[in-house]
Design an enzyme around this catalytic site. Structure first.
Site, PDB file in Angstrom:
ATOM      1  N   GLU A  92       0.703  -1.239   0.043  1.00 27.34           N
ATOM      2  CA  GLU A  92       0.076  -0.107   0.002  1.00 27.34           C
ATOM      3  C   GLU A  92       0.894   1.077   0.101  1.00 27.34           C
ATOM      4  OE1 GLU A  92      -2.019  -1.671   3.613  1.00 27.34           O
ATOM      5  OE2 GLU A  92      -1.989   0.278   4.149  1.00 27.34           O
ATOM      6  N   CYS A 105       3.664   8.321   0.985  1.00 30.18           N
ATOM      7  CA  CYS A 105       4.298   7.452   1.799  1.00 30.18           C
ATOM      8  C   CYS A 105       4.219   5.948   1.231  1.00 30.18           C
ATOM      9  CB  CYS A 105       3.139   7.219   3.148  1.00 30.18           C
ATOM     10  SG  CYS A 105       3.717   6.116   4.515  1.00 30.18           S
ATOM     11  N   CYS A 112       5.939  -7.243   7.394  1.00 31.98           N
ATOM     12  CA  CYS A 112       7.198  -6.577   8.071  1.00 31.98           C
ATOM     13  C   CYS A 112       7.504  -7.760   9.072  1.00 31.98           C
ATOM     14  CB  CYS A 112       6.812  -5.338   8.928  1.00 31.98           C
ATOM     15  SG  CYS A 112       7.938  -4.611   9.832  1.00 31.98           S
ATOM     16  N   CYS A 116       5.935  -4.945  15.927  1.00 24.50           N
ATOM     17  CA  CYS A 116       5.783  -4.013  16.629  1.00 24.50           C
ATOM     18  C   CYS A 116       4.261  -3.907  17.374  1.00 24.50           C
ATOM     19  CB  CYS A 116       5.963  -2.394  16.243  1.00 24.50           C
ATOM     20  SG  CYS A 116       7.700  -2.278  15.810  1.00 24.50           S
ATOM     21  N   CYS A 119       1.130  -1.932  15.386  1.00 21.83           N
ATOM     22  CA  CYS A 119       1.399  -1.582  14.048  1.00 21.83           C
ATOM     23  C   CYS A 119       0.465  -2.987  13.299  1.00 21.83           C
ATOM     24  CB  CYS A 119       2.625  -1.790  13.630  1.00 21.83           C
ATOM     25  SG  CYS A 119       2.984  -1.384  11.849  1.00 21.83           S
ATOM     26  N   CYS A 336      -0.794   2.119   8.969  1.00 23.48           N
ATOM     27  CA  CYS A 336      -0.010   1.375   8.014  1.00 23.48           C
ATOM     28  C   CYS A 336      -0.420  -0.097   8.062  1.00 23.48           C
ATOM     29  CB  CYS A 336       1.587   1.348   8.549  1.00 23.48           C
ATOM     30  SG  CYS A 336       2.361   2.933   8.766  1.00 23.48           S
TER      31      CYS A 336
HETATM   32  N1  SAH Z   1       9.415   0.406  10.262  1.00 20.40           N
HETATM   33  C1  SAH Z   1       9.770   1.684   9.819  1.00 20.40           C
HETATM   34  C2  SAH Z   1       8.797   2.407   9.142  1.00 20.40           C
HETATM   35  C3  SAH Z   1       7.502   1.824   8.988  1.00 20.40           C
HETATM   36  S1  SAH Z   1       6.304   2.363  10.290  1.00 20.40           S
HETATM   37  C4  SAH Z   1       9.688   2.458  11.474  1.00 20.40           C
HETATM   38  O1  SAH Z   1       9.559   1.736  12.264  1.00 20.40           O
HETATM   39  O2  SAH Z   1       9.765   3.783  11.382  1.00 20.40           O
HETATM   40  C5  SAH Z   1       6.119   4.031   9.820  1.00 20.40           C
HETATM   41  C6  SAH Z   1       5.556   4.778  11.200  1.00 20.40           C
HETATM   42  O3  SAH Z   1       4.129   4.508  11.526  1.00 20.40           O
HETATM   43  C7  SAH Z   1       6.313   4.587  12.433  1.00 20.40           C
HETATM   44  O4  SAH Z   1       6.829   5.506  13.412  1.00 20.40           O
HETATM   45  C8  SAH Z   1       5.344   3.648  12.940  1.00 20.40           C
HETATM   46  O5  SAH Z   1       5.709   3.216  14.346  1.00 20.40           O
HETATM   47  C9  SAH Z   1       4.196   4.315  12.963  1.00 20.40           C
HETATM   48  N2  SAH Z   1       2.922   3.250  12.904  1.00 20.40           N
HETATM   49  C10 SAH Z   1       2.719   2.210  12.816  1.00 20.40           C
HETATM   50  N3  SAH Z   1       1.521   1.670  13.294  1.00 20.40           N
HETATM   51  C11 SAH Z   1       0.789   2.907  13.638  1.00 20.40           C
HETATM   52  C12 SAH Z   1      -0.490   3.082  14.409  1.00 20.40           C
HETATM   53  N4  SAH Z   1      -1.215   2.291  14.571  1.00 20.40           N
HETATM   54  N5  SAH Z   1      -0.684   4.470  14.444  1.00 20.40           N
HETATM   55  C13 SAH Z   1       0.175   5.497  14.278  1.00 20.40           C
HETATM   56  N6  SAH Z   1       1.360   5.257  14.074  1.00 20.40           N
HETATM   57  C14 SAH Z   1       1.866   3.965  13.620  1.00 20.40           C
END
Ligand code: SAH
Length: 349
Positions: A92, A105, A112, A116, A119, A336
């Site tokens: 996406e 973006c 992934c 986390c 996420c 994301c």
């Molecule tokens: N792996 C990389 C890039 C992808 S995530 C990273 O960790 O930076 C991009 C951003 O979106 C990161 O800051 C991530 O923590 C955030 N993100 C992921 N899930 C989210 C959510 N549910 N709400 C808000 N931000 C989120």
């Protein structure tokens, strides 16, 4: 098997056409069709010799993906789409039309590995790395949409699904390519890489001497909580990440952005705000606070506006540069990985 031509840079394609016994300038002509004129059929590349037009499809395919789902927010500012490649891998991309320009973006991996806790990208696990051409495809699909609106893409953030620094070579190749005049002519300063903090790769990136913007996903001000939210912290703890970011700022003279998702009663109390101030005071840095996009499967909630304001004010009052992320596209599964997850859920049934 044919090789995908989409995503090659001029030097690589020049080598390829020379091997075919053709003059090197043909490479520039081909790339102009692909990257400037959006022509994805060799037979329509009318300034090439007939022989070359016949030879090329035997050696190369052109896989620039196709948009299989597109959603536009009601306010029309945000579009989110799923791009599918020849092997059915879908990723996406989000297009945000902002007052200071159009940003996209893009995803660097399908799925992934990082796991986390908040996420959505991680829910279906890791599928594969994306090639530089597949990242370019996301950018060019976005460009095609805004071209119809008489606009350009101004900024690229590599902040979609995946961890860009775990797909380092392809990401760097993509960044160089998208910067080229014959491609999308995007300035390095207008490109942001967001990372969960892969320490050796942050140092490597600093040595590239490119003025890219680096965003670090911090999300917690201490190791215990950060490891709980982001398992990668067990491998690269908080202090090592901050040291690597300092090194990056020192080398490139670029301000680091620290991203901090606000999760209700998990990382948003005043003690935590204070710890964050202690970590980041006097650094060339700013903090981007992101009220959590709830991912139902994950069970974390977004704090109340009052809690968000209290946290933000505390940082500001302690001289930290803070921005509060403006919400865009919440009506179209902006977090994301959400759109891709829905697609996978449907196709796996
Ligand atoms: N792996 C990389 C890039 C992808 S995530 C990273 O960790 O930076 C991009 C951003 O979106 C990161 O800051 C991530 O923590 C955030 N993100 C992921 N899930 C989210 C959510 N549910 N709400 C808000 N931000 C989120």
């Amino acid at each position: 098997m044919t090789k995908n031509i989409f995503g090659l840079d001029l030097t690589s394609l020049q080598d390829e056409v020379k091997q075919l016994g053709m003059p090197a300038f043909r490479a520039g002509q081909i790339l102009e069709w692909l990257y400037q004129k959006n022509i994805y059929d060799f037979s329509l590349m009318t300034n090439l010799s007939l022989k070359l037009r016949e030879e090329l499809p035997k050696i190369f395919s052109i896989d620039c993906g196709k948009i299989i789902i597109q959603k536009n927010s009601i306010d029309k500012q945000t579009s989110k789409f799923l791009v599918e490649f020849a092997d059915k891998t879908a990723v996406e991309t989000v297009l945000m039309r902002q007052s200071y320009g159009n940003s996209i973006c893009i995803s660097s991996q399908a799925g992934c590995k990082l796991g986390c806790g908040f996420c959505a990208s991680t829910l279906h696990g890791f599928q594969r790395d994306l090639t530089s051409g597949e990242m370019l495809a996301q950018a060019m699909k976005s460009q095609a949409i805004v071209t119809k609106e008489g606009q350009h893409i101004n900024n690229i953030v590599i902040m979609g699904s995946g961890e860009p620094l775990l797909n380092y070579n392809n990401v760097i190749q993509f960044i160089h390519l998208v910067h080229e005049k014959y491609c999308m002519n995007i300035g390095y300063r207008n490109i942001t890489i967001s990372t969960s903090g892969i320490v050796p790769m942050i140092k490597k990136l600093a040595e590239e001497n490119l003025p890219l913007t680096l965003s670090i996903s911090l999300h917690a001000p201490d190791d215990v909580l950060r490891s709980h939210l982001m398992p990668i912290n067990n491998q690269y703890p908080l202090q090592s990440v901050i040291q690597a970011a300092d090194f990056y700022a020192e080398k490139t003279k670029r301000r680091i952005t620290y991203e901090y998702i606000l999760i209700d009663h998990i990382n948003d109390n005043l003690l935590q705000a204070k710890q964050l101030v202690n970590l980041l005071s006097h650094k060339l840095a700013n903090v981007n606070l992101i009220p959590l996009n709830s991912v139902v499967e994950r069970g974390f909630r977004r704090p109340s506006s009052k809690r968000i304001k209290t946290f933000t004010d505390f940082l500001q009052n302690h001289h930290i540069n803070v921005t509060l992320r403006k919400e865009m596209g919440t009506d179209i599964d902006a977090a994301c990985g959400q759109l891709r997850n829905k697609h996978l859920d449907k196709t796996n049934k």
